[in-house]
Design an enzyme around this catalytic site. Structure first.
Site, PDB file in Angstrom:
ATOM      1  N   GLU A  99       6.082  -9.626  35.293  1.00  0.00           N
ATOM      2  CA  GLU A  99       4.947  -8.966  34.654  1.00  0.00           C
ATOM      3  C   GLU A  99       5.297  -7.544  34.221  1.00  0.00           C
ATOM      4  OE1 GLU A  99       2.264 -10.143  33.551  1.00  0.00           O
ATOM      5  OE2 GLU A  99       2.369 -12.132  34.428  1.00  0.00           O
TER       6      GLU A  99
ATOM      7  N   TYR B 110      -4.286  -4.678  34.268  1.00  0.00           N
ATOM      8  CA  TYR B 110      -3.811  -6.007  33.881  1.00  0.00           C
ATOM      9  C   TYR B 110      -2.774  -6.536  34.868  1.00  0.00           C
ATOM     10  CZ  TYR B 110      -0.665  -9.415  32.045  1.00  0.00           C
ATOM     11  OH  TYR B 110       0.142 -10.514  31.956  1.00  0.00           O
TER      12      TYR B 110
ATOM     13  N   ASP C 205      -4.811  -9.317  28.925  1.00  0.00           N
ATOM     14  CA  ASP C 205      -3.751  -8.642  28.175  1.00  0.00           C
ATOM     15  C   ASP C 205      -4.071  -8.767  26.694  1.00  0.00           C
ATOM     16  OD1 ASP C 205      -3.130 -11.268  27.517  1.00  0.00           O
ATOM     17  OD2 ASP C 205      -1.002 -11.092  28.025  1.00  0.00           O
TER      18      ASP C 205
ATOM     19  N   CYS D 119      -3.384 -19.078  19.083  1.00  0.00           N
ATOM     20  CA  CYS D 119      -4.354 -18.073  18.620  1.00  0.00           C
ATOM     21  C   CYS D 119      -3.606 -16.771  18.311  1.00  0.00           C
ATOM     22  CB  CYS D 119      -5.419 -17.858  19.688  1.00  0.00           C
ATOM     23  SG  CYS D 119      -6.882 -16.976  19.100  1.00  0.00           S
TER      24      CYS D 119
ATOM     25  N   CYS E 201      -5.602 -22.940  14.239  1.00  0.00           N
ATOM     26  CA  CYS E 201      -6.901 -23.341  14.789  1.00  0.00           C
ATOM     27  C   CYS E 201      -7.041 -24.853  14.941  1.00  0.00           C
ATOM     28  CB  CYS E 201      -8.031 -22.790  13.918  1.00  0.00           C
ATOM     29  SG  CYS E 201      -8.089 -20.986  13.864  1.00  0.00           S
TER      30      CYS E 201
END
Length: 345
Positions: free
Chosen positions: A44, A125, A143, A195, A202
């Site tokens: 991360e 986050y 995020d 996305c 989509c």
């Protein structure tokens, strides 16, 4: 609606989750392994403002050299900074060492989001992501990918950064009590692969039936971002100082741009000001050319000059073998400057 969205997305994730070296397979319980929180935390931190493709080799290198947080905590900071070289945003590496030492001193990572927030370098986050993914705690993970998915899913047209409060509230509504780590990673995968910022796919999205942004007809315009401020153009000079096939390297101050990294001496440029063009020693300087580099807050045109000298420059530094310059752990900017100097010399 929240339960429908989370169950649909988790079903999609079970089939299409990316296989990454810091992930466990979807649907599995949190691994009973002391190294697991370390691997989640390390990934991360590395992934902040950096792509998965760029992080993979660094993650594999770090976990090979330092397989546990205790190993990393015991490592000399210079070695960690050198191993980080090229990954960018070097304050992350400095905080990585501080955090590893604090965690090792505590006997391990804390489990809760609030406690994780107290560690060096962990913002909202990152703390939420570690709590959810490493410990299975329910946490709302937001995020840039999640921000984009949620703003489109709920057609949140308010511009950033004001929209972030609404986005978090909506993310809270759809985060499940169980499998919140898988859910967070599913949202990340959806945002990075389907996305997307431009040309979202989509028709492949498992949430297309729920997406208010798609129904409104313009999902790509969301989230609404404020206009970007132009980055200033800065100039500076780096100096390749050579003696007996060794080059003089310095360690930059621990704070500021490229802080704590080995580098070529320079003329004091920064994101706020141009360099002075004053060399660190008197010599017959030759021009090697210019390298260009973009930082978060500025573009830089860095002239490179080179010279051979007989004495040792004043101030702290070290003579590094020219043939081993690739092992010095120079950040990308100075690695480019070194290549330019070597090609010109």
């Amino acid at each position: 609606m929240g339960d429908d969205i989370s169950s649909t997305l988790l079903g999609w994730y079970d089939k299409y989750a990316r296989s990454l070296p810091w992930r466990s397979p979807p649907g599995e319980p949190v691994p009973d392994d002391p190294a697991w929180p370390y691997r989640v935390w390390l990934s991360e931190v590395m992934l902040q403002q950096t792509t998965v493709a760029a992080v993979k080799p660094y993650f594999e290198k770090f976990t090979r050299i330092w397989p546990s947080v205790e190993d990393l905590a015991a490592a000399p900071e210079d070695d960690v900074m050198a191993a980080w070289a090229g990954l960018g945003y070097y304050s992350r590496a400095r905080n990585l060492v501080k955090c590893a030492r604090e965690v090792a001193g505590q006997g391990g990572f804390p489990r809760t989001e609030a406690e994780l927030r107290e560690l060096p370098g962990l913002g909202a986050y990152t703390a939420a992501a570690i709590a959810a993914i490493a410990f299975g705690e329910r946490a709302v993970v937001v995020d840039a990918n999640v921000e984009r998915v949620v703003s489109r899913l709920f057609n949140i047209a308010e511009p950033l950064p004001a929209a972030r409060k609404i986005i978090r509230e909506r993310a809270e509504e759809i985060t499940p009590d169980d499998r919140s780590g898988d859910f967070a990673q599913a949202m990340m995968d959806l945002g990075s692969g389907i996305c997307t910022s431009k040309a979202p796919r989509c028709l492949l999205c498992p949430l297309q039936g729920e997406c208010a942004g798609l129904k409104a007809g313009e999902p790509e315009r969301l989230p609404v971002k404020p206009p970007k401020k132009p980055k200033p153009e800065r100039t500076g000079t780096a100096y390749w100082i050579e003696r007996d096939r060794h080059v003089w390297l310095v360690t930059r101050q621990g704070t500021g741009m490229l802080g704590g990294m080995r580098a070529l001496p320079d003329d004091g440029w920064s994101a706020r000001q141009d360099g002075s063009e004053q060399p660190p020693v008197s010599a017959e300087w030759q021009d090697a050319g210019t390298v260009r580099h973009t930082f978060t807050h500025a573009h830089l045109a860095l002239k490179v000059k080179y010279a051979r000298i007989a004495a040792t420059p004043g101030g702290a530094g070290e003579w590094w073998p020219v043939g081993d310059i690739d092992k010095a752990g120079l950040p990308t900017l100075f690695a480019k400057a070194a290549r330019l100097a070597l090609s010109a010399d």
